[in-house]
Write an enzyme that holds these catalytic residues in place. Structure first.
Site, short mmCIF file in Angstrom:
data_model
loop_
_atom_site.label_atom_id
_atom_site.label_comp_id
_atom_site.label_asym_id
_atom_site.label_seq_id
_atom_site.Cartn_x
_atom_site.Cartn_y
_atom_site.Cartn_z
N HIS A 80 -26.96 70.99 -39.13
CA HIS A 80 -28.33 71.49 -39.09
C HIS A 80 -28.39 72.90 -39.66
O HIS A 80 -27.54 73.74 -39.39
CB HIS A 80 -28.86 71.51 -37.65
CG HIS A 80 -29.29 70.17 -37.16
ND1 HIS A 80 -30.25 69.99 -36.20
CD2 HIS A 80 -28.89 68.91 -37.52
CE1 HIS A 80 -30.43 68.70 -35.97
NE2 HIS A 80 -29.60 68.04 -36.75
N TYR A 209 -37.51 74.44 -29.88
CA TYR A 209 -37.59 75.29 -28.69
C TYR A 209 -39.05 75.66 -28.51
O TYR A 209 -39.63 76.34 -29.37
CB TYR A 209 -36.76 76.55 -28.86
CG TYR A 209 -35.27 76.37 -28.73
CD1 TYR A 209 -34.61 76.76 -27.57
CD2 TYR A 209 -34.51 75.84 -29.77
CE1 TYR A 209 -33.23 76.62 -27.44
CE2 TYR A 209 -33.13 75.70 -29.66
CZ TYR A 209 -32.51 76.09 -28.49
OH TYR A 209 -31.14 75.94 -28.37
N PRO A 302 -28.03 77.39 -20.64
CA PRO A 302 -27.81 76.62 -21.86
C PRO A 302 -28.77 76.92 -23.00
O PRO A 302 -28.62 76.37 -24.07
CB PRO A 302 -27.99 75.17 -21.37
CG PRO A 302 -28.92 75.28 -20.20
CD PRO A 302 -28.57 76.57 -19.54
N LYS A 306 -24.42 78.24 -25.92
CA LYS A 306 -23.21 79.04 -26.01
C LYS A 306 -22.07 78.59 -25.11
O LYS A 306 -20.93 79.02 -25.30
CB LYS A 306 -23.54 80.50 -25.70
CG LYS A 306 -24.32 81.19 -26.79
CD LYS A 306 -23.43 81.49 -27.98
CE LYS A 306 -24.22 81.64 -29.26
NZ LYS A 306 -24.24 80.48 -30.11
N TYR A 392 -27.10 82.66 -32.84
CA TYR A 392 -27.14 81.22 -32.55
C TYR A 392 -26.08 80.47 -33.34
O TYR A 392 -25.35 79.63 -32.80
CB TYR A 392 -28.53 80.67 -32.87
CG TYR A 392 -28.81 79.30 -32.26
CD1 TYR A 392 -29.63 79.17 -31.15
CD2 TYR A 392 -28.26 78.14 -32.79
CE1 TYR A 392 -29.89 77.94 -30.58
CE2 TYR A 392 -28.50 76.90 -32.24
CZ TYR A 392 -29.32 76.80 -31.14
OH TYR A 392 -29.57 75.57 -30.58
#
Length: 399
Positions: A80, A209, A302, A306, A392
């Site tokens: 991704h 998100y 979460p 990570k 990220y």
């Protein structure tokens, strides 16, 4: 060489915990000719079936490839470029590759575990599952050991040069660091995640998100036919009070079903659970001949993806340190391990806290406006978007 005599197993490294951190460490050590024995309180089937993380950052993928563990990941994993951030009537894509040159991969922890088990089985790795009464001894000497009762009820002892705790939040390793030297930092968040696995193709190309007045929601995936989705719920939520229909209705509302023609496709729910949200860091990550890695030393919520990646980074630092210590009698990397690892631990702890507090509602109107302001900045500022993408997609191991 690992040997057994008089009921005692003798090896170089005793590893407590046969999850991804423990098996990856045994693999990296084995590649360098360092012997280990792994002990695990759960069954092999239980460890393999735990539904956990699904996002691998670039550094994790690079390490798995260098260790010869990424053949199936390369074939079946889904690379991704970024994520979608959204709030009501707004959805923005952050392209990590454009921003940082790094990507992430969707490849579940269960799949990583399968690959590790296959590799260690092929190498003849000694793993003792379903052990009980695990205890650590003589950690401040050059001859530490681990005792346990094996699956047949026999008392056993592993005599080693080094002990590594990869046994998570509730294993004995964390508590083996004496109170006089141990420091802890802890944050319990006032909300949890209700997570589901569903046998339905993802309704999105990349993770969503979503901030919403009703609470956070997330659309993730495990494969082209399995979706993973989450809802923010109050702490103490009983999963039995959430029917499948109620879950899908809440997801549709919070993820913006019908917004700009986007639709959420529901499907059969195969697993649901409630996950509390917590940040925890324990220092030091080394005491005498005991080294801690993964959840034995730290836990993150979460939201920032990570947990597994941080455990892999710990192991990526620890393996060469132990190889130098045991094969070259060079303690420099081992002596620096805790300090080096903790730099990344605190960076990831901060990022996970930041993502969590930006996206989860508290019911405070002032907090709501701050969150929306932050989301607008992250999605409209090159600097803001790059900062999120850099963290990220993952900083280099040992940055």
């Amino acid at each position: 060489m690992t040997s057994e005599g008089d009921g005692v197993l003798r090896t170089q490294v005793a590893i407590i915990g046969a999850g991804p951190a423990g098996l990856l460490l045994s693999h990296l050590l084995g590649n360098a000719g360092v012997e280990s024995v792994v002990v695990e309180s759960r069954s092999q089937e239980y460890v393999a079936g735990r539904i956990r993380a699904g996002i691998l950052e670039q550094s994790t993928v690079d390490l798995l490839r260098s260790a010869g563990l990424a053949d199936r990941l390369s074939r079946e994993g889904d690379q991704h470029r970024g994520i979608h951030l959204q709030w009501p009537h707004e959805r923005h894509h952050l392209d990590f590759v454009d921003l940082t040159g790094r990507s992430v991969w969707v490849y579940g922890q269960t799949e990583v575990q399968k690959d590790l088990v296959a590799a260690r089985t092929a190498a003849g790795q000694q793993v003792h599952y379903e052990v009980a009464d695990t205890a650590l001894h003589d950690l401040e000497t050059d001859h530490p050991s681990v005792t346990f009762t094996d699956a047949e009820g026999r008392p056993r002892r592993v005599a080693a040069d080094v002990v590594v705790g990869c046994d998570g939040s509730f294993g004995p390793s964390r508590a083996a660091v004496p109170d006089a030297v141990r420091r802890t930092w802890d944050r319990t968040y006032p909300y949890s995640w209700l997570g589901i696995l569903a046998d339905v193709a993802p309704s999105t190309d990349e993770l969503i998100y979503a901030w919403h007045p009703d609470g956070f929601a997330m659309h993730s995936m495990r494969s082209s036919s399995v979706s993973r989705l989450y809802l923010q719920v109050p702490n103490g939520t009983d999963v039995a009070t959430w029917s499948d229909d109620r879950i899908w209705d809440a997801l549709a509302t919070r993820l913006g079903h019908g917004q700009d023609g986007w639709e959420l496709t529901p499907g059969p729910v195969t697993e649901k659970s409630v996950l509390p949200m917590r940040s925890y860091v324990q220092t030091p990550m080394r005491h005498g001949r005991l080294f801690l890695a993964g959840d034995a030393a730290h836990t993150v919520p979460p939201t920032g993806a990570k947990g597994l990646n941080l455990a892999v980074a710990d192991v990526g630092l620890l393996a060469p340190a132990l190889i130098d210590l045991l094969r070259k009698d060079d303690p420099r990397l081992a002596d620096a391990y805790s300090e080096t690892a903790l730099r990344r631990v605190w960076r990831c702890t901060h990022f996970s806290w930041w993502m969590t507090t930006m996206l989860h509602t508290s019911g405070d109107p002032f907090d709501e406006q701050l969150q929306l302001s932050q989301l607008r900045w992250v999605t409209s500022s090159q600097a803001g978007a790059t900062g999120l993408a850099e963290n990220y997609a993952g900083l280099p191991i040992g940055f």
